[in-house]
Design a protein around this motif. Structure first.
Motif, PDB file in Angstrom:
ATOM      1  N   GLU A 153       7.211  23.370  -8.362  1.00 18.43           N
ATOM      2  CA  GLU A 153       8.073  22.443  -9.099  1.00 18.43           C
ATOM      3  C   GLU A 153       7.579  21.023  -8.856  1.00 18.43           C
ATOM      4  N   PRO A 154       7.774  20.127  -9.833  1.00 14.30           N
ATOM      5  CA  PRO A 154       7.360  18.725  -9.630  1.00 14.30           C
ATOM      6  C   PRO A 154       8.158  18.074  -8.506  1.00 14.30           C
ATOM      7  N   ARG A 155       7.472  17.270  -7.713  1.00 15.45           N
ATOM      8  CA  ARG A 155       8.092  16.464  -6.654  1.00 15.45           C
ATOM      9  C   ARG A 155       7.531  15.056  -6.779  1.00 15.45           C
ATOM     10  N   TYR A 156       8.354  14.079  -6.464  1.00 12.08           N
ATOM     11  CA  TYR A 156       7.936  12.683  -6.508  1.00 12.08           C
ATOM     12  C   TYR A 156       7.783  12.236  -5.060  1.00 12.08           C
ATOM     13  N   VAL A 157       6.537  12.046  -4.650  1.00 15.87           N
ATOM     14  CA  VAL A 157       6.157  11.928  -3.253  1.00 15.87           C
ATOM     15  C   VAL A 157       5.807  10.486  -2.886  1.00 15.87           C
ATOM     16  N   LEU A 158       6.418   9.974  -1.805  1.00 17.81           N
ATOM     17  CA  LEU A 158       6.083   8.659  -1.264  1.00 17.81           C
ATOM     18  C   LEU A 158       4.814   8.792  -0.429  1.00 17.81           C
ATOM     19  N   ASN A 185       0.819  -1.210   0.000  1.00 14.33           N
ATOM     20  CA  ASN A 185       0.000   0.000   0.000  1.00 14.33           C
ATOM     21  C   ASN A 185       0.851   1.257   0.000  1.00 14.33           C
ATOM     22  N   LEU A 186       1.856   1.259  -0.860  1.00  7.03           N
ATOM     23  CA  LEU A 186       2.755   2.402  -0.983  1.00  7.03           C
ATOM     24  C   LEU A 186       2.728   2.859  -2.428  1.00  7.03           C
ATOM     25  N   ALA A 187       2.685   4.163  -2.634  1.00 11.72           N
ATOM     26  CA  ALA A 187       2.633   4.699  -3.994  1.00 11.72           C
ATOM     27  C   ALA A 187       3.642   5.830  -4.137  1.00 11.72           C
ATOM     28  N   LEU A 188       4.086   6.027  -5.361  1.00  7.17           N
ATOM     29  CA  LEU A 188       4.929   7.167  -5.712  1.00  7.17           C
ATOM     30  C   LEU A 188       4.106   8.047  -6.634  1.00  7.17           C
ATOM     31  N   LEU A 189       3.800   9.266  -6.172  1.00  6.37           N
ATOM     32  CA  LEU A 189       2.963  10.179  -6.941  1.00  6.37           C
ATOM     33  C   LEU A 189       3.768  11.386  -7.399  1.00  6.37           C
ATOM     34  N   GLU A 190       3.484  11.854  -8.594  1.00  4.95           N
ATOM     35  CA  GLU A 190       4.052  13.117  -9.040  1.00  4.95           C
ATOM     36  C   GLU A 190       3.111  14.218  -8.566  1.00  4.95           C
ATOM     37  N   CYS A 191       3.642  15.142  -7.783  1.00  4.08           N
ATOM     38  CA  CYS A 191       2.862  16.251  -7.229  1.00  4.08           C
ATOM     39  C   CYS A 191       3.605  17.551  -7.528  1.00  4.08           C
ATOM     40  N   LEU A 192       2.968  18.671  -7.218  1.00  2.76           N
ATOM     41  CA  LEU A 192       3.637  19.963  -7.316  1.00  2.76           C
ATOM     42  C   LEU A 192       3.965  20.457  -5.916  1.00  2.76           C
ATOM     43  N   ASP A 193       5.170  20.983  -5.749  1.00  3.16           N
ATOM     44  CA  ASP A 193       5.564  21.600  -4.495  1.00  3.16           C
ATOM     45  C   ASP A 193       4.642  22.792  -4.248  1.00  3.16           C
ATOM     46  N   THR A 206      -1.629   9.371   1.746  1.00  2.00           N
ATOM     47  CA  THR A 206      -1.026  10.133   2.829  1.00  2.00           C
ATOM     48  C   THR A 206       0.446  10.356   2.504  1.00  2.00           C
ATOM     49  N   PRO A 207       0.847  11.604   2.244  1.00  2.00           N
ATOM     50  CA  PRO A 207       2.244  11.865   1.872  1.00  2.00           C
ATOM     51  C   PRO A 207       3.182  11.755   3.067  1.00  2.00           C
ATOM     52  N   PHE A 208       4.351  11.159   2.818  1.00  2.00           N
ATOM     53  CA  PHE A 208       5.358  11.030   3.866  1.00  2.00           C
ATOM     54  C   PHE A 208       6.631  11.802   3.557  1.00  2.00           C
ATOM     55  N   GLY A 209       6.883  12.096   2.318  1.00  4.14           N
ATOM     56  CA  GLY A 209       8.079  12.837   1.941  1.00  4.14           C
ATOM     57  C   GLY A 209       8.324  12.678   0.462  1.00  4.14           C
ATOM     58  N   HIS A 210       9.246  13.490  -0.059  1.00  9.20           N
ATOM     59  CA  HIS A 210       9.544  13.380  -1.487  1.00  9.20           C
ATOM     60  C   HIS A 210      10.972  12.900  -1.690  1.00  9.20           C
ATOM     61  N   LEU A 211      11.188  12.334  -2.856  1.00  7.55           N
ATOM     62  CA  LEU A 211      12.518  11.857  -3.219  1.00  7.55           C
ATOM     63  C   LEU A 211      13.427  13.054  -3.472  1.00  7.55           C
TER      64      LEU A 211
END
Length: 84
Positions: A35-40, A22-30, A53-58
């Motif tokens: 700017e694009p962020r890739y969020v766990l 149940n973990l996803a990597l989403l492309e979001c905007l800061d 539920t976002p936990f942090g970005h790469l």
């Protein structure tokens, strides 16, 4: 320096989400820079909808240049980069 309880709790939740698939990597905007962020994110369900539920970005670029590790000689300090 001790890791705070909320950070440990979030890390445990992230581990459970990964273990359960149940973990996803989403492309979001800061929110500040747009700017694009890739969020766990942990993924759950609420009735018929998915909740992310976002936990942090790469880290962008080289993550070894983005963070200073804790120092082995001083647990309250960090290893400073020799490059200035």
């Amino acid at each position: 320096m001790a890791i705070p309880d909320h950070a440990r709790t979030n890390f445990d939740t992230l581990l459970r989400a990964a273990s359960d698939g149940n973990l996803a990597l989403l492309e979001c905007l800061d929110a500040a820079t747009r700017e694009p962020r890739y969020v766990l994110c942990a993924v759950s369900r609420s009735e018929d909808e998915y909740v992310f539920t976002p936990f942090g970005h790469l880290a962008d670029g080289n993550p070894y240049e983005a963070y200073l590790p804790p120092g082995s000689d001083d647990p309250t300090g960090f290893i400073a980069s020799s490059a200035t």
